[in-house]
Design an enzyme around this catalytic site. Sequence first.
Site, PDB file in Angstrom:
ATOM      1  N   GLU A 114      19.076 -14.268   1.632  1.00 39.75           N
ATOM      2  CA  GLU A 114      19.908 -13.374   1.080  1.00 39.75           C
ATOM      3  C   GLU A 114      20.821 -12.724   2.036  1.00 39.75           C
ATOM      4  OE1 GLU A 114      20.453 -12.809  -2.171  1.00 39.75           O
ATOM      5  OE2 GLU A 114      18.652 -13.794  -3.392  1.00 39.75           O
TER       6      GLU A 114
HETATM    7  O1  0X9 Z   1      17.908 -14.245  -8.260  1.00 36.65           O
HETATM    8  C1  0X9 Z   1      18.229 -14.824  -7.562  1.00 36.65           C
HETATM    9  O2  0X9 Z   1      18.346 -16.185  -7.837  1.00 36.65           O
HETATM   10  C2  0X9 Z   1      18.213 -14.719  -6.179  1.00 36.65           C
HETATM   11  N1  0X9 Z   1      18.826 -13.491  -5.888  1.00 36.65           N
HETATM   12  S1  0X9 Z   1      20.516 -13.322  -6.048  1.00 36.65           S
HETATM   13  O3  0X9 Z   1      20.842 -12.106  -6.007  1.00 36.65           O
HETATM   14  N2  0X9 Z   1      21.068 -14.216  -4.998  1.00 36.65           N
HETATM   15  O4  0X9 Z   1      20.502 -13.787  -7.459  1.00 36.65           O
HETATM   16  C3  0X9 Z   1      16.657 -14.584  -5.691  1.00 36.65           C
HETATM   17  C4  0X9 Z   1      15.936 -15.727  -5.800  1.00 36.65           C
HETATM   18  C5  0X9 Z   1      14.660 -15.424  -5.379  1.00 36.65           C
HETATM   19  N3  0X9 Z   1      13.456 -16.249  -5.992  1.00 36.65           N
HETATM   20  C6  0X9 Z   1      13.235 -17.462  -5.387  1.00 36.65           C
HETATM   21  N4  0X9 Z   1      13.984 -17.887  -4.580  1.00 36.65           N
HETATM   22  N5  0X9 Z   1      12.185 -17.975  -6.047  1.00 36.65           N
HETATM   23 ZN    ZN Z   2      22.306 -15.904  -5.691  1.00 34.52          ZN
END
Ligand code: 0X9
Ligand code: ZN
Length: 696
Positions: free
Chosen positions: A434
């Site tokens: 992120e």
């Molecule tokens: O919610 C998401 O898809 C991701 N955050 S965002 O703000 N970029 O949308 C985080 C996903 C985290 N979870 C996994 N990678 N399993």
């Molecule tokens: Zn995202």
Amino acid sequence: MLLRSIRRRIALCGVTTAVLVGLTTAGVAAPAAAAPDAFRPQLVTVDTPTRADKQLLQTLGLDLTEHAGHDYVEVVLHTAEDAAALVAAGLGYDVRIPDLLAREAENNQLNAAYAAATERSPLPSGRDAYRTLDDYNADMAALAEEHPDLVKLFTLPHASLDGRPIYGVEIGRGVQGPERGLPVFLMLGVHHAREWPSGEHAMEFAVDLVSNYGTDRRITDLVNRSRVVVVPVVNVDGFHMSRTDGELVDLRTVDEGGTASILGTPGNAYKRKNCRLVDGQDTPDGTCAIAATSPGGYGAGVDLNRNYGGYWGGPGASDLFADPTYRGAAPFSEPETQNIRELISGRQVTTLITNHTFSNLVLRPNGAAPDLVPGSEGIPLGDPYDEDALRELGDEMAAQNGYTSQHAWELYDTTGSTEDWSYNTTGGFGYTFEIGPDEFHPPFPEVVDEYLGAGEYAGRGNREAYLIALENAVDPEMHSVLTGRAPAGAILRLKKTVATSTWDASIQDTLDTTMTVGPDGRYTWHVNPSTRPVVMDRQVETVSGDPVAEESWTGTTAPLQSTDQEFAVTQDVDLLEITLDWPTPDDLDLEVYRKNADGSLTQVGSSGNFVGDKERVLLQDPAQGTYVLRVINFASATPSWTLTAALFEAETSTVPGLVENWTLTCERDGRVVQRVPVVIDRGQQLRVNLTACGRR
Ligand code: 0X9
Ligand code: ZN
């Protein structure tokens, strides 16, 4: 493992402010004012002091960001109805960016000023502004054209819903030739439309490797030993809408020499999902942008980071089309996720990074909390089998960019994300980055700083973190290696069909990868372990039998008041379970504190379920001492409650593991000549001579 980590609130806008000071915006048009009564999208910080608040927030269908902590979640409000929903739910919030469109215009000005003032940025490409989709495609094509020995441009198998081709580049020595069994490192960007820096960093890394090949020893060695596959923009339709709709339309000519400019169709600058308009129906090519203008530009579409097959349909993903985290009609229902599935299923991807923005995080599997039990498996998710190695690499990467390294679930649960599937189905390591502290697409100088590192991270940043990930991808200790003799020119194939658990059922995945034996009649093949981490034997802790000690209390707590009850743990046990029960449909919350020597309290657990559900806190291996159990009444009635604390010994049971094999075949002239089952673990090297394949 049942406790969620508490994260400090990050100082807001630190980087952004520095950028603002350093730039001159002279000569750039000012945005036109909005109609006074129109709602402008906002970024707000919602107070969520209890888990109940977070859960309540998750039911509102709002656009939650990854920027969340123990007592807050940042949310994009796209419409007045969004804001009203927060108020109606009784959730308080502070406005952080009051007008995202004004901020978009401000960023556009800053970006224009930076580009005007910058001959060449310190990025590998020297770029001084965000790429458009055309820029990405042109840059990938140029990279391949200028370095044919090192870069191959490829088109992913499925076009986007709006009919756009999706491109990637593969980087490696002799990349035009046959595959020789090198480990694959995969770098992805822009699953979410508005997260522009995620594509920039992926693309810059590709340029970085290519431009330093032959001069930088470390990079040369890494490129010689691997194949690096980069798909900078997975969600091309969404990105194109977000990127172009965020652009300023210059009105100076019609404004008779004035300074007016407006944002073209601004609502889509903060679009998140893809261009799915109706489940099961393709969009007529080129029409998405017109048709998808839903509230704030985010309502339509599937959240591609909830559409992968791994635990698809579980917590942290919505089944409502209009929700920001809509998971889609079925696992892999979208062409964009099918592309990545087929890419990974057809190669031995030993490590991958999927980039997102924002919150300065390095996230590792799993996406959902370890105490959750998927119906498909019937046992708690637990930690990944490779938790120690995954954590070590995550921490090492985070030390380069100053990000926080943690499990993905520690902020909120997600299922159906890229690594939920890729790690569990292939065993290849996977991380979500992120990028950036506080915005989806901040002023461009921040993209530069995050890539190259700034301040105490200068010279490191994501560039160094990615290089470390690539080192992991080529490290034979971290995957498996097959070697042996086989006829020169023969095609070797490793294949395996497995059942991938969704949340409640399963889907079939076929991993099918090939390499060609070199002229010396020997092969070395870097592959993922034959047995998937999810079916390895693992220890599951379950509480069975009666408590070894138990105590109950009853009481009443007036509205907006709380009642404290002390409880002493005087023996070593595996589990302390505290439950709170009451007969009326009120909302009582439970918080648990440890009493320190000086009488101060440290919170060790909390529970806040939906109205009417009883509360429960579990503490693993509770230290001996005094605990304070706090009953809090959020609702208007004055209910009487029963509070119980019970100590348990847990039973650790081992879920027996499965052993899975690859089927290795050796093919000559399109015919399978030899077939061998192969069982290989992580870190192992195995010699398999395919001599029979040479016989006539
Ligand atoms: O919610 C998401 O898809 C991701 N955050 S965002 O703000 N970029 O949308 C985080 C996903 C985290 N979870 C996994 N990678 N399993
Ligand atoms: Zn995202």
